[in-house]
Motif scaffolding. Structure first.
Motif, PDB file in Angstrom:
ATOM      1  N   VAL A  42       0.942  -1.241   0.535  1.00 58.29           N
ATOM      2  CA  VAL A  42       0.474  -0.111   0.001  1.00 58.29           C
ATOM      3  C   VAL A  42       0.893   1.180  -0.159  1.00 58.29           C
ATOM      4  O   VAL A  42       0.368   2.120  -0.559  1.00 58.29           O
ATOM      5  CB  VAL A  42      -0.517  -0.241   1.722  1.00 58.29           C
ATOM      6  CG1 VAL A  42      -1.611   1.567   1.444  1.00 58.29           C
ATOM      7  CG2 VAL A  42      -1.861  -1.214   0.673  1.00 58.29           C
ATOM      8  N   ILE A  43       1.352   1.115   0.641  1.00 61.02           N
ATOM      9  CA  ILE A  43       2.742   2.193   0.877  1.00 61.02           C
ATOM     10  C   ILE A  43       3.284   2.620  -0.721  1.00 61.02           C
ATOM     11  O   ILE A  43       3.569   3.911  -0.834  1.00 61.02           O
ATOM     12  CB  ILE A  43       3.417   2.357   1.813  1.00 61.02           C
ATOM     13  CG1 ILE A  43       3.125   1.883   3.249  1.00 61.02           C
ATOM     14  CG2 ILE A  43       4.878   3.091   1.851  1.00 61.02           C
ATOM     15  CD1 ILE A  43       4.526   1.838   4.697  1.00 61.02           C
ATOM     16  N   ASN A  45       2.639   1.192  -3.385  1.00 62.32           N
ATOM     17  CA  ASN A  45       1.576   2.436  -4.313  1.00 62.32           C
ATOM     18  C   ASN A  45       1.209   3.673  -4.313  1.00 62.32           C
ATOM     19  O   ASN A  45       0.496   4.092  -4.886  1.00 62.32           O
ATOM     20  CB  ASN A  45       0.207   1.265  -4.481  1.00 62.32           C
ATOM     21  CG  ASN A  45       0.180   0.138  -4.929  1.00 62.32           C
ATOM     22  OD1 ASN A  45       0.353   0.099  -6.436  1.00 62.32           O
ATOM     23  ND2 ASN A  45      -0.104  -0.775  -4.107  1.00 62.32           N
ATOM     24  N   GLN A  46       0.879   4.532  -2.515  1.00 62.27           N
ATOM     25  CA  GLN A  46       1.125   5.486  -2.610  1.00 62.27           C
ATOM     26  C   GLN A  46       2.715   6.359  -2.733  1.00 62.27           C
ATOM     27  O   GLN A  46       2.517   7.970  -3.771  1.00 62.27           O
ATOM     28  CB  GLN A  46       1.183   5.606  -0.945  1.00 62.27           C
ATOM     29  CG  GLN A  46      -0.291   5.522  -0.299  1.00 62.27           C
ATOM     30  CD  GLN A  46      -2.029   6.311  -1.024  1.00 62.27           C
ATOM     31  OE1 GLN A  46      -1.261   7.304  -1.875  1.00 62.27           O
ATOM     32  NE2 GLN A  46      -2.480   5.074  -2.141  1.00 62.27           N
ATOM     33  N   ILE A  47       3.902   5.326  -3.359  1.00 62.65           N
ATOM     34  CA  ILE A  47       4.649   6.611  -3.941  1.00 62.65           C
ATOM     35  C   ILE A  47       4.851   6.760  -5.433  1.00 62.65           C
ATOM     36  O   ILE A  47       4.917   7.440  -5.924  1.00 62.65           O
ATOM     37  CB  ILE A  47       5.763   5.176  -3.325  1.00 62.65           C
ATOM     38  CG1 ILE A  47       6.204   5.874  -1.950  1.00 62.65           C
ATOM     39  CG2 ILE A  47       7.196   5.819  -3.949  1.00 62.65           C
ATOM     40  CD1 ILE A  47       7.463   4.579  -1.798  1.00 62.65           C
ATOM     41  N   SER A  48       4.350   5.316  -5.685  1.00 63.62           N
ATOM     42  CA  SER A  48       3.824   5.352  -7.434  1.00 63.62           C
ATOM     43  C   SER A  48       5.188   5.474  -8.193  1.00 63.62           C
ATOM     44  O   SER A  48       5.532   5.099  -9.743  1.00 63.62           O
ATOM     45  CB  SER A  48       3.058   6.000  -7.915  1.00 63.62           C
ATOM     46  OG  SER A  48       2.525   7.971  -7.838  1.00 63.62           O
ATOM     47  N   ASP A  49       6.400   6.808  -7.636  1.00 65.25           N
ATOM     48  CA  ASP A  49       6.983   7.644  -8.628  1.00 65.25           C
ATOM     49  C   ASP A  49       8.121   6.239  -8.938  1.00 65.25           C
ATOM     50  O   ASP A  49       9.214   5.329  -7.769  1.00 65.25           O
ATOM     51  CB  ASP A  49       7.937   8.784  -8.192  1.00 65.25           C
ATOM     52  CG  ASP A  49       8.895   9.182  -8.830  1.00 65.25           C
ATOM     53  OD1 ASP A  49       8.736  10.026 -10.200  1.00 65.25           O
ATOM     54  OD2 ASP A  49      10.128   9.374  -8.794  1.00 65.25           O
ATOM     55  N   VAL A  70       3.810  -3.418  -7.675  1.00 61.76           N
ATOM     56  CA  VAL A  70       2.884  -2.129  -7.575  1.00 61.76           C
ATOM     57  C   VAL A  70       2.075  -2.319  -8.300  1.00 61.76           C
ATOM     58  O   VAL A  70       2.083  -2.236  -9.285  1.00 61.76           O
ATOM     59  CB  VAL A  70       3.469  -0.578  -7.187  1.00 61.76           C
ATOM     60  CG1 VAL A  70       4.714  -1.271  -5.795  1.00 61.76           C
ATOM     61  CG2 VAL A  70       4.612  -0.559  -8.244  1.00 61.76           C
ATOM     62  N   ASN A  72       0.634   0.670  -9.858  1.00 59.89           N
ATOM     63  CA  ASN A  72      -0.096   2.690  -9.620  1.00 59.89           C
ATOM     64  C   ASN A  72       1.477   2.800  -9.888  1.00 59.89           C
ATOM     65  O   ASN A  72       2.413   3.275  -8.920  1.00 59.89           O
ATOM     66  CB  ASN A  72      -1.097   3.051  -8.551  1.00 59.89           C
ATOM     67  CG  ASN A  72      -1.025   4.499  -8.775  1.00 59.89           C
ATOM     68  OD1 ASN A  72      -1.027   4.910 -10.139  1.00 59.89           O
ATOM     69  ND2 ASN A  72      -1.012   5.160  -7.375  1.00 59.89           N
TER      70      ASN A  72
END
Length: 392
Positions: A42-43, A45-49, A70, A72
């Motif tokens: 989850v973490i 996926n929030q980073i995504s970059d 991930v 995203n």
């Protein structure tokens, strides 16, 4: 250990969690290792970059195995280094391809191609998997990322559902003060394209000061909806300029689409893809259905150029000499163009095009964010004009 244990009662922690944390820290344990894989994912996926995820991959084997799962991912392209020889070669090839175009707009297309061939060639070097040593990132993601294209970097990610790629700039060079935005949707070919342009963007206050009264133009707010386009629009080069905007935007969109093929084919899990630019000039979007269409239907290239062939197109154009939008901006020569393949455009009833009404304006009204969404909505309330364009 005895010293740590002696201090624990003074902490007054009822559940003992803080005490356990202190013991583990004293033993050199990484508290992050206590998190379950699902939370770490989850973490990530929030980073995504993709560059930040690349750095996470070199931390540990566990991070590597999770970061590549991930769904995203965003890729920001910092710069492209191209050699002049290949660029010149590409320029000659593209110019030759444009010279072969046979349609009522062919001479306009040649002008546009000469102007944007270098950005399109650079875009090819960004996204094509065959040129993996053109891209220069500011910092490395994986061990050799700094010299790999996004298509190569993304091969390490096998579960991508949402992908966003951001180019360092828009492909189309426009003069200062000119507004030009477009959004296109593709499957195996173009589904729709919406273009919003204005010859200049002014403020309401500056316009009022110039004309000496607070309401210089009666049709600023779209009150004169059924007014015809003034004759000067055709004689002063206004129509030619709009045709150039339209063709250049379509060429840029079709080049982006053509060069996305290797990325789409490598990631069957993709459900949404955005290819945009830092300038906010253009956005190419593909949803799940359109991505699936691209994987099963081959793309038709336009001659020898590196772009997708444009089919015969139907266009609807709205124009306002001056258009004031709620944020206080005034668009001079505001123009909105909605484009679809001719075979998909429903036949209009007699006079339907002149009335500017259609059964579905959702793609037009949802193409841009505010304040440009309001500008598009106001323009669709005016009289519209229909145009046709041959395949190119």
């Amino acid at each position: 250990m005895s010293g740590v244990a002696a201090d624990l009662p003074e902490l007054r922690i009822g559940d003992g969690l803080a005490a356990s944390a202190l013991v583990e820290e004293d033993q050199g344990m990484d508290l992050f290792d206590r998190l379950p894989d699902s939370i770490i994912l989850v973490i990530f996926n929030q980073i995504s970059d993709v560059k930040a995820l690349g750095r996470c991959c070199v931390v540990s084997r566990r991070f590597f195995s999770l970061a590549t799962l991930v769904d995203n991912v965003s890729v920001r392209v910092d710069c492209v280094i191209s050699d002049d020889t290949s660029t010149s070669s590409s320029s000659s090839g593209s110019s030759a391809a444009a010279g072969k175009t046979r349609s009522v707009f062919s001479h306009f297309a040649r002008i546009v191609l000469c102007g944007i061939v270098r950005p399109i060639h650079a875009l090819g070097q960004i996204l094509s998997s065959s040129t993996t040593k053109r891209l220069s990132y500011a910092e490395s993601s994986f061990s050799e990322v700094s010299h790999h294209s996004p298509s190569e970097v993304l091969k390490k990610f096998k579960e991508i559902r949402r992908l966003r790629i951001e180019l360092p700039a828009g492909e189309l060079g426009v003069d200062d003060g000119v507004l030009l935005k477009w959004k296109a949707e593709f499957g195996s070919t173009i589904h729709s394209c919406v273009i919003l342009g204005a010859s200049s963007v002014l403020s309401s206050s500056s316009l009022s000061a110039k004309f000496g009264n607070p309401n210089p133009a009666p049709d600023l707010c779209g009150e004169e909806d059924n007014a015809s386009i003034p004759e000067s629009f055709y004689t002063s080069g206004g129509l030619k300029l709009r045709v150039l905007w339209t063709i250049s935007s379509l060429i840029a969109a079709s080049a982006r689409h053509y060069l996305l093929q290797p990325i789409v084919s490598d990631h069957e899990t993709l459900e949404f893809l955005d290819l945009t630019d830092v300038d906010g000039q253009g956005v190419l979007s593909m949803n799940r259905r359109q991505l699936q269409e691209l994987t099963v239907r081959p793309v038709s290239a336009s001659g020898s150029s590196q772009r997708t062939l444009m089919p015969a197109l139907s266009m609807r154009l709205w124009y306002a000499p001056l258009l004031e939008i709620p944020c206080g901006m005034v668009l001079k020569g505001a123009t909105l163009v909605s484009i679809q393949p001719s075979e998909e455009r429903p036949r209009e009833t007699a006079g339907g095009c002149a009335s500017g009404k259609s059964s579905d304006f959702s793609c037009v009204l949802n193409a841009f964010e505010e304040p440009y969404s309001s500008a598009a909505r106001m323009l669709t309330e005016r009289r519209s004009y229909c145009l046709e364009m041959n395949s190119f």
